[in-house]
Design a protein around this motif. Structure first.
Motif, mmCIF file in Angstrom:
data_model
loop_
_atom_site.group_PDB
_atom_site.id
_atom_site.type_symbol
_atom_site.label_atom_id
_atom_site.label_comp_id
_atom_site.label_asym_id
_atom_site.label_seq_id
_atom_site.Cartn_x
_atom_site.Cartn_y
_atom_site.Cartn_z
ATOM 1 N N GLY A 77 -58.891 27.978 -72.322
ATOM 2 C CA GLY A 77 -59.391 29.316 -72.023
ATOM 3 C C GLY A 77 -58.347 30.317 -71.587
ATOM 4 N N GLY A 78 -57.175 29.857 -71.165
ATOM 5 C CA GLY A 78 -56.153 30.784 -70.712
ATOM 6 C C GLY A 78 -55.427 30.251 -69.496
ATOM 7 N N TRP A 79 -54.668 31.136 -68.849
ATOM 8 C CA TRP A 79 -53.800 30.766 -67.737
ATOM 9 C C TRP A 79 -54.300 31.442 -66.462
ATOM 10 C CZ3 TRP A 79 -47.835 30.266 -68.517
ATOM 11 C CH2 TRP A 79 -47.251 29.732 -67.363
ATOM 12 N N PRO A 80 -55.218 30.823 -65.737
ATOM 13 C CA PRO A 80 -55.727 31.426 -64.502
ATOM 14 C C PRO A 80 -54.634 31.476 -63.440
ATOM 15 C CG PRO A 80 -56.489 29.170 -64.714
ATOM 16 C CD PRO A 80 -55.810 29.506 -66.004
ATOM 17 N N GLY A 81 -54.627 32.565 -62.698
ATOM 18 C CA GLY A 81 -53.608 32.724 -61.670
ATOM 19 C C GLY A 81 -52.404 33.502 -62.152
ATOM 20 N N ALA A 82 -52.092 33.393 -63.426
ATOM 21 C CA ALA A 82 -50.952 34.125 -63.992
ATOM 22 C C ALA A 82 -51.415 35.360 -64.735
ATOM 23 C CB ALA A 82 -50.158 33.220 -64.923
ATOM 24 N N PHE A 106 -54.851 26.356 -68.711
ATOM 25 C CA PHE A 106 -53.434 26.161 -69.001
ATOM 26 C C PHE A 106 -52.612 26.670 -67.824
ATOM 27 C CE2 PHE A 106 -49.359 27.686 -70.622
ATOM 28 C CZ PHE A 106 -48.934 26.632 -71.422
ATOM 29 N N GLY A 107 -51.538 25.952 -67.519
ATOM 30 C CA GLY A 107 -50.673 26.391 -66.441
ATOM 31 C C GLY A 107 -49.345 25.661 -66.487
#
Length: 542
Positions: free
Chosen positions: A54-59, A84-85
């Motif tokens: 789904g994407g990069w939470p936090g970034a 993703f991270g």
């Protein structure tokens, strides 16, 4: 929300891991809102993928919001959501790294970590030591697994790193596996590998992993298309025993894109006989590919394998003659298996067989009509010689066919039309059109005169024609001109060149294209627009 110490159970079967929402959005010009991402995720779930990244939470703030909304708005029937991270920062305890905390807070059951596996990137990009990088991988994986997450590790620049220093690249994978990573994903980040290199490197890697006590590690592949081999490299990886592949629908992604996940899954199922998806799910591939193309505003290229409009299109007369006998003679698979259709293209290369098949596609049985087929073939060749093109204008071809059959619909007779543009006193361009029609059909041939202004002469003509038809055929208001393409056919004639116009129209559940040709753009546009309303009314049963 996944925060328990009980780990998320791994999915044992083959993994189709989609990264359209994260890596796909790296493509130049591709931007997704949170609402777009939620819509795409639902389509991906319908496609039957195993994981949706789904994407990069936090970034990325938009990705943080996506995961927050997904918890209450996204119900996945088939796929598991992944965040993703990156591994923890050098010198920062994993429990104090805010990016790692954001991954936990996302609530995603699966977390995919990107880890440096090329020693040159460790020392040059991260500016840390080889030993610290290994600790970063080990600490972050163990921390997330301990919080109940399923963890995958994307070994960034794996293939280039392996060729540079295989010992270190292997050590990164072993560290991740020992810490509890469920899949070690071998990334061709620069997209420079060829299939034979992928095969050779994976074979060598397996021996190294075995020697390090990590022979049971599950491997995945993430390939980019910089050599045009993204799908081929992923297939080579699967043939080498990999059971997890990553890609993006329609091959979206930065530079030349990622492996096209739909092409990949179709090849795995239809060519390599892997039982990955129910037949009815794979048959949704074309619809979903085009639906995503609309959402991201990057339509599927017509030449896309399996799902493109031209994937099963046939133009040459020789091919058409054989297809009339057996479609499989010139098709590598049944297009309906992926939800597509065989399509005959009418052009000056078309013979009677092509036209017969195209007629059948449009609902006309022309078998046993050799004279009619010959007339149609001659008409197509003659009209294309002066600039018409029916390859993308099925509606115009159907009108030509109806004309040859003596069944062409007529809703009005054109008495005259004109369009003028002039520069107003305030410096703005003013355009006005006048259309005079004699209404056909029952009753007197009533004369109708309509005058309209528009944003340019073509728009003014469209509005005037619509106004002239509206009283007797109000259905015209339900049609909308969606696309308008102009091509100069003999540019060396300058402003005196012949012009071809292609108009795409939609409405009343229809979408179709008509073509017009003339000595100028106005005359060509009039023909295309007039035929569009004629065809739309005819197909609506008027």
């Amino acid at each position: 929300m996944t925060n328990s110490s009980v780990p998320t159970a791994p999915i044992s079967g083959f993994h189709l891991y989609d990264t359209t929402l994260r890596d796909g959005s790296q493509q130049e010009g591709l931007t997704l809102s949170v609402a777009d991402k939620l819509a795409v995720a639902r389509h991906l779930d319908d496609l039957g993928v195993t994981y949706i990244e789904g994407g990069w939470p936090g970034a990325v703030p938009r990705d943080t919001e996506f995961f927050a909304r997904a918890a209450g708005e996204l119900e996945l029937r088939h796929a598991r959501l992944a965040a993703f991270g990156a591994t923890r920062k050098a010198g920062v305890p994993v429990a104090e790294d805010p990016q790692v905390a954001a991954l936990v807070d996302s609530g995603a059951p699966t977390i995919t970590l990107v880890a440096k596996s090329d020693l040159r990137h460790v020392t040059g990009a991260l500016r840390t030591t080889a030993e610290e990088n290994l600790a970063m991988v080990r600490d972050t994986v163990a921390h997330l697994v301990g919080r109940g997450h399923e963890v995958f590790v994307d070994a960034e620049h794996f293939f280039d790193g392996f060729l540079h220093d295989a010992d270190y690249t292997t050590a990164v994978l072993v560290a991740a596996q020992e810490a509890g990573a469920g899949v070690l994903v071998l990334c061709d980040t620069n997209g420079g590998m060829l299939p034979h290199q992928v095969t050779e490197i994976i074979a060598t890697l397996r021996g190294r992993l075995e020697a390090a006590g990590a022979g049971e590690a599950r491997l995945g592949a993430h390939t980019h298309n910089d050599t045009g081999c993204a799908v081929a490299n992923a297939l080579a990886a699967v043939r080498s025993g990999i059971t997890h592949v990553q890609g993006c629908v329609n091959g979206y992604g930065e530079r030349t894109g990622n492996a096209d996940l739909i092409t990949l899954m179709a090849n795995l199922q239809l060519k390599m006989d892997m039982d990955l998806l129910p037949a009815e799910t794979l048959a949704e591939a074309t619809r979903i590919a085009h639906a995503l193309g609309e959402i991201v505003n990057m339509p599927v290229t017509p030449r896309a394998p399996y799902v493109g409009a031209s994937a099963f299109a046939h133009k040459a007369g020789l091919h058409a003659s054989a297809i009339r006998v057996d479609p499989d003679l010139y098709q590598h698979t049944d297009p309906q298996l992926v939800g597509n259709d065989m399509r005959m293209i009418i052009s000056d290369m078309a013979g009677r067989a092509s036209i017969e098949l195209k007629g059948r596609e449009l609902g006309f049985d022309l078998a046993g009509e050799p004279e009619l087929l010959s007339r149609l073939a001659a008409a197509v060749k003659q009209r294309e010689a002066v600039g018409y093109s029916y390859e993308a204008a099925d509606a115009s071809f159907e009108l030509l066919l109806l004309d040859q059959l003596g069944r062409v619909p007529s809703y009005s007779t054109v008495e005259s039309w004109r369009a003028i543009s002039q520069l107003g006193r305030d410096g703005t361009l003013e355009s006005e059109a006048t259309v005079k029609l004699l209404a056909d059909g029952d009753g007197p041939h009533e004369r109708k005169v309509a005058i309209a202004e528009g944003n340019g002469p073509v728009n003014a003509l469209d509005r005037a024609l619509r106004e002239a038809l509206r009283e007797r055929h109000p259905e015209v208001d339900e049609f909308e001109l969606r696309d308008f393409k102009v091509r100069i056919l003999d540019a060396h004639h300058g402003t005196d060149a012949t012009t071809r116009v292609l108009v795409r129209t939609s409405g009343r559940g229809l979408e179709f294209q008509t073509v017009g040709v003339g000595p100028n753009v106005i005359e060509a546009s009039w023909e295309a627009i007039y035929d569009a309303y004629t065809y739309g009314l005819f197909k609506s049963g008027v």
